[in-house]
Write a protein that holds these residues in place. Structure first.
Motif, PDB file in Angstrom:
ATOM      1  N   PHE A 277      17.296 -83.028  32.265  1.00 29.96           N
ATOM      2  CA  PHE A 277      17.563 -82.215  30.986  1.00 29.96           C
ATOM      3  C   PHE A 277      18.189 -81.092  31.564  1.00 29.96           C
ATOM      4  N   ILE A 278      17.564 -80.336  32.305  1.00 34.21           N
ATOM      5  CA  ILE A 278      18.017 -78.966  32.794  1.00 34.21           C
ATOM      6  C   ILE A 278      19.561 -78.915  33.448  1.00 34.21           C
ATOM      7  N   ALA A 279      19.657 -79.983  34.294  1.00 37.72           N
ATOM      8  CA  ALA A 279      20.877 -80.234  35.025  1.00 37.72           C
ATOM      9  C   ALA A 279      22.027 -80.742  33.863  1.00 37.72           C
ATOM     10  N   GLU A 280      21.806 -81.332  32.986  1.00 31.20           N
ATOM     11  CA  GLU A 280      22.951 -81.671  32.027  1.00 31.20           C
ATOM     12  C   GLU A 280      23.015 -80.473  30.872  1.00 31.20           C
ATOM     13  N   THR A 281      22.077 -79.682  30.862  1.00 31.11           N
ATOM     14  CA  THR A 281      22.282 -78.555  30.060  1.00 31.11           C
ATOM     15  C   THR A 281      23.120 -77.416  30.741  1.00 31.11           C
ATOM     16  N   PHE A 282      22.878 -77.350  31.927  1.00 28.82           N
ATOM     17  CA  PHE A 282      23.675 -76.296  32.854  1.00 28.82           C
ATOM     18  C   PHE A 282      25.125 -76.794  32.900  1.00 28.82           C
ATOM     19  N   LYS A 283      25.306 -78.222  33.154  1.00 27.18           N
ATOM     20  CA  LYS A 283      26.745 -78.812  33.106  1.00 27.18           C
ATOM     21  C   LYS A 283      27.360 -78.720  31.678  1.00 27.18           C
TER      22      LYS A 283
ATOM     23  N   CYS B 202      18.367 -73.171  25.399  1.00 27.50           N
ATOM     24  CA  CYS B 202      19.518 -72.880  24.423  1.00 27.50           C
ATOM     25  C   CYS B 202      19.119 -71.266  24.239  1.00 27.50           C
ATOM     26  N   GLN B 203      18.195 -70.969  24.040  1.00 26.88           N
ATOM     27  CA  GLN B 203      17.724 -69.264  23.607  1.00 26.88           C
ATOM     28  C   GLN B 203      17.895 -68.450  24.812  1.00 26.88           C
ATOM     29  N   ALA B 204      18.000 -69.108  26.048  1.00 25.01           N
ATOM     30  CA  ALA B 204      18.298 -68.224  27.265  1.00 25.01           C
ATOM     31  C   ALA B 204      19.886 -67.821  27.326  1.00 25.01           C
ATOM     32  N   PHE B 205      20.575 -68.823  27.184  1.00 25.81           N
ATOM     33  CA  PHE B 205      22.092 -68.609  26.929  1.00 25.81           C
ATOM     34  C   PHE B 205      22.492 -67.767  25.773  1.00 25.81           C
ATOM     35  N   ARG B 206      21.708 -68.101  24.697  1.00 28.26           N
ATOM     36  CA  ARG B 206      21.830 -67.298  23.483  1.00 28.26           C
ATOM     37  C   ARG B 206      21.644 -65.851  23.743  1.00 28.26           C
ATOM     38  N   GLU B 207      20.355 -65.562  24.307  1.00 32.84           N
ATOM     39  CA  GLU B 207      20.264 -63.864  24.604  1.00 32.84           C
ATOM     40  C   GLU B 207      20.919 -63.330  25.581  1.00 32.84           C
ATOM     41  N   ALA B 208      21.390 -64.156  26.586  1.00 33.01           N
ATOM     42  CA  ALA B 208      22.046 -63.413  27.668  1.00 33.01           C
ATOM     43  C   ALA B 208      23.422 -63.257  27.179  1.00 33.01           C
ATOM     44  N   THR B 209      24.031 -64.064  26.386  1.00 32.28           N
ATOM     45  CA  THR B 209      25.488 -63.554  25.995  1.00 32.28           C
ATOM     46  C   THR B 209      26.041 -62.876  24.784  1.00 32.28           C
ATOM     47  N   SER B 210      24.799 -62.714  23.964  1.00 26.11           N
ATOM     48  CA  SER B 210      25.229 -62.338  22.577  1.00 26.11           C
ATOM     49  C   SER B 210      24.349 -60.723  22.473  1.00 26.11           C
ATOM     50  N   GLY B 211      24.953 -60.142  21.654  1.00 24.27           N
ATOM     51  CA  GLY B 211      24.984 -58.541  21.345  1.00 24.27           C
ATOM     52  C   GLY B 211      25.036 -58.037  22.768  1.00 24.27           C
ATOM     53  N   VAL B 212      23.974 -57.170  23.262  1.00 22.85           N
ATOM     54  CA  VAL B 212      23.984 -56.808  24.634  1.00 22.85           C
ATOM     55  C   VAL B 212      23.820 -57.647  25.788  1.00 22.85           C
ATOM     56  N   PRO B 213      24.744 -58.162  26.389  1.00 27.47           N
ATOM     57  CA  PRO B 213      24.259 -59.021  27.447  1.00 27.47           C
ATOM     58  C   PRO B 213      23.145 -58.546  28.536  1.00 27.47           C
ATOM     59  N   ARG B 214      22.372 -59.214  28.864  1.00 28.20           N
ATOM     60  CA  ARG B 214      21.204 -58.656  29.914  1.00 28.20           C
ATOM     61  C   ARG B 214      20.446 -59.860  30.374  1.00 28.20           C
ATOM     62  N   PRO B 215      19.852 -59.665  31.578  1.00 29.76           N
ATOM     63  CA  PRO B 215      19.168 -61.018  31.954  1.00 29.76           C
ATOM     64  C   PRO B 215      18.117 -61.667  31.088  1.00 29.76           C
ATOM     65  N   VAL B 216      17.750 -62.971  31.492  1.00 27.70           N
ATOM     66  CA  VAL B 216      16.460 -63.657  30.775  1.00 27.70           C
ATOM     67  C   VAL B 216      15.758 -64.082  31.657  1.00 27.70           C
ATOM     68  N   HIS B 217      14.436 -64.315  31.502  1.00 26.79           N
ATOM     69  CA  HIS B 217      13.353 -64.963  32.609  1.00 26.79           C
ATOM     70  C   HIS B 217      12.878 -66.091  31.842  1.00 26.79           C
ATOM     71  N   LEU B 218      12.924 -67.454  32.561  1.00 25.81           N
ATOM     72  CA  LEU B 218      12.063 -68.397  32.343  1.00 25.81           C
ATOM     73  C   LEU B 218      11.169 -68.777  33.412  1.00 25.81           C
ATOM     74  N   ASP B 219       9.551 -68.630  32.915  1.00 25.60           N
ATOM     75  CA  ASP B 219       8.877 -69.104  33.902  1.00 25.60           C
ATOM     76  C   ASP B 219       8.190 -70.413  33.655  1.00 25.60           C
ATOM     77  N   LEU B 220       8.508 -71.666  34.403  1.00 25.56           N
ATOM     78  CA  LEU B 220       8.235 -73.076  34.254  1.00 25.56           C
ATOM     79  C   LEU B 220       6.883 -73.219  34.748  1.00 25.56           C
ATOM     80  N   LEU B 221       6.263 -74.117  34.200  1.00 24.41           N
ATOM     81  CA  LEU B 221       4.864 -74.430  34.739  1.00 24.41           C
ATOM     82  C   LEU B 221       4.999 -75.409  35.838  1.00 24.41           C
TER      83      LEU B 221
END
Ligand SMILES: Cc1ncc(C[n+]2csc(CCOP(=O)(O)OP(=O)(O)O)c2C)c(N)n1
Length: 560
Positions: A10-16, A141-160
């Motif tokens: 899912f991650i790979a396909e989403t990135f692609k 999807c939220q990571a891409f949305r946050e990173a690119t909209s308004g003021v672009p800035r880094p985001v962080h996902l901490d996976l289990l």
């Protein structure tokens, strides 16, 4: 995406789907995902430190507008977070992914792990844990949305899972959703109300000595053509922040150079003489305003920013326009009725710029050895290809490159560290990954280059063919003034805190399998740069310069 899927796929396909071409990482992170990334053709750049991975992702993001992705396992999370400071300050959309140990290991001295959340709080705009697979479709999807909209800035996902293994192994049946709007910034181009734009146009037309100060937001918005059109219609001089250098060619008659603390004398002087300052996508912080002295805090200002909180933050007499720079300027241009040419102000500005350029020309033409950085910059100006990206480190590297190298072609781009020493070399590799067809030239001091020297091996391994020009003065040149001031007349070993051994970086580069050229005489710079640009290997041009060369102290207005 069917029932068969798991987190890794899912991650790979989403990135692609979002157009990601590279990820930058230190193992061990998302090992199953690595397999899936290979299957979908995404290149996995293994780096020598997490901070370099973050800087590469940052360079990739800044030049392409697409989120740059970096990853690290649990114990690498602190190093990766350190690497997010620069993209945070530079408004760059980096997506950082880490792994975190399972609950069973928590609160009982987990090996190699601190709590990650707080380390990322101040360097991201979105910082979340992913504990169950059901969260993954939404947070990705939220990571891409946050990173690119308004003021672009880094985001962080901490996976289990310490390498994210719990999430990547979990089955998932969610449909793959790709929102193309968020594949690059700016995701939206908001515009202010028409009446406000009209008022701003009136203010600009009435001003006798207006000046534009373009910032990084103008670059993010690709507002260069509109800025130049507006400047030409009303004969408004254009100064830029360091981030916006190149938005108007340095040889354009209305370009006055970089303003602030790392600045051209001409820009500070012109901005100080203005009766109206038009900030376009600029944060009006201490650097671009030279500690809020250029311009004077009482000056009337018009300001466009995508973030309404920026409007008037430092200049109290601000007429604010909340919007995307390009879209807002397009609107504003419709209200400029009477062009102005040959104004007295324009003549004055031309004289100021000429005087400044004449004053630095002897240094730019100097035949001294050790080589003067100004001469090095002139040689780079003459050789830099018309579609090149110039990536500069911080400190004097930013000062020399942004004041002494001329970008003459609107296609050329300039990107510089937001302040982190050592950023430029790995960032330039990320830039090259994103725009492989463009020549990428990194300008760095030796102090900066030492930080991530090991990435020469990464460049060799992946054939990331950049040209790195090292202003090699065997020390931290910018640190000398402060150390000398601290010592005053007292004796002591001041070099201990700014000096290094003399090292031949060309030799090191050659040992790693890159091209290395050492230059000790100014008349050989040009041939070395040409050879490096033509080489089929990553290249290092190691230029021996004088540790005692200092750029001039930034011009300040006389006290009133
Ligand atoms: C992470 C970090 N640490 C320290 C500094 C402070 N600093 C800015 S420039 C500089 C010296 C840079 O030396 P070098 O890269 O060799 O360039 P030079 O000044 O000699 O041209 C230092 C220590 C910084 N900006 N970032």
């Amino acid at each position: 995406m069917g029932i068969e899927s798991n987190g890794a796929k899912f991650i790979a396909e989403t990135f692609k789907g979002y157009g990601v071409t590279h990820v930058f990482l230190v193992m061990a992170i998302l090992r199953k995902t690595m397999v899936e990334l290979e299957k979908v053709g995404i290149i996995r750049i293994l780096t020598h430190s997490e901070k370099a991975a973050a800087y590469m992702a940052d360079g990739y993001a800044r030049i392409s507008g697409k989120p740059g992705i970096c990853m690290a396992q649990s114990v690498g999370a602190a190093n990766l977070a350190a690497g997010l400071q620069d993209p945070y300050l530079a408004h760059s959309p980096v997506i950082a992914i880490t792994g975190r140990k399972k609950p069973v290991a928590q609160y009982r001295n987990a090996y190699q792990e601190l709590i990650h959340g707080p380390m990322y709080d101040y360097v991201t705009k979105y910082n979340v844990n992913v504990d169950v697979i059901e969260q993954l479709p939404l947070v990705l999807c939220q990571a891409f949305r946050e990173a690119t909209s308004g003021v672009p800035r880094p985001v962080h996902l901490d996976l289990l899972g310490f390498s994210g293994e719990v999430i990547e192994a979990a089955p998932i049946s969610a449909e793959l959703v790709v929102e193309n709007r968020y594949a690059r910034y700016p995701a939206f181009r908001p515009e202010p109300e028409e009446s406000l734009v009209k008022t701003a146009a009136d203010l600009l037309q009435k001003a006798i000595r207006p000046v534009i100060v373009a910032g990084g937001g103008a670059i993010a918005s690709a507002a260069g053509p509109e800025i130049v059109r507006l400047a030409e219609r009303l004969s408004i001089p254009v100064a830029t922040s360091n981030d916006a250098k190149g938005i108007i060619p340095d040889i354009h008659p209305l370009c006055v150079g970089v303003v602030g603390s790392y600045s051209c004398l001409s820009a500070n002087q012109v901005v100080s003489e203005a009766d109206l300052v038009f900030y376009i996508g600029s944060g009006t912080g201490d650097q671009v305003t030279h500690n809020w002295t250029v311009p004077d805090p009482r000056i009337p200002v018009i300001q466009i920013d995508i973030n309404p909180s920026e409007l008037g933050r430092s200049y109290r007499k601000t007429f604010g326009l909340h919007g995307d720079a390009k879209a807002t300027l397009q609107r504003l241009l419709q209200f400029i009725k009477k062009p102005k040419s040959d104004t007295e102000w324009k003549a004055r500005v031309r004289q100021i710029v000429k005087d400044w350029k004449d004053s630095v020309e002897p240094l730019r033409s100097s035949d001294d050895t050790p080589i003067r950085p100004e001469r090095l910059c002139k040689e780079i100006t003459n050789i830099l290809p018309s579609n090149a990206v110039l990536v500069a480190d911080t400190g004097y590297s930013a000062v020399w490159s942004s004041t002494m190298i001329e970008l003459r072609d609107p296609e050329q781009r300039y990107i510089r560290a937001a302040g982190s020493l050592g950023w430029a070399y790995p960032a330039s590799l990320g830039v090259k990954c994103a725009v492989p067809d463009k020549p990428v030239v990194c300008f760095t001091g030796d102090g900066a280059f030492w930080y991530h020297l090991s990435e020469l091996e990464t460049a060799k391994r992946w054939g990331i063919k950049t040209v790195t020009v090292i202003n090699n003065n065997s020390g931290l040149g910018q640190s000398i003034i402060g150390v000398d001031q601290a010592y005053g007349d007292s004796p002591g070993r001041r070099e201990d805190v700014y000096g290094f051994e003399t090292v031949n970086f060309a030799k090191i580069a050659e040992d790693i399998g890159c091209l290395g050229i050492r230059v000790e005489s100014p008349d050989l710079i040009s041939a070395a740069l040409k050879e490096a640009l033509a080489s089929d290997k990553p290249a290092v041009v190691d230029v021996v310069t004088d540790l005692n060369c200092k750029p001039p102290i930034p011009w300040s207005p006389p006290p009133k």
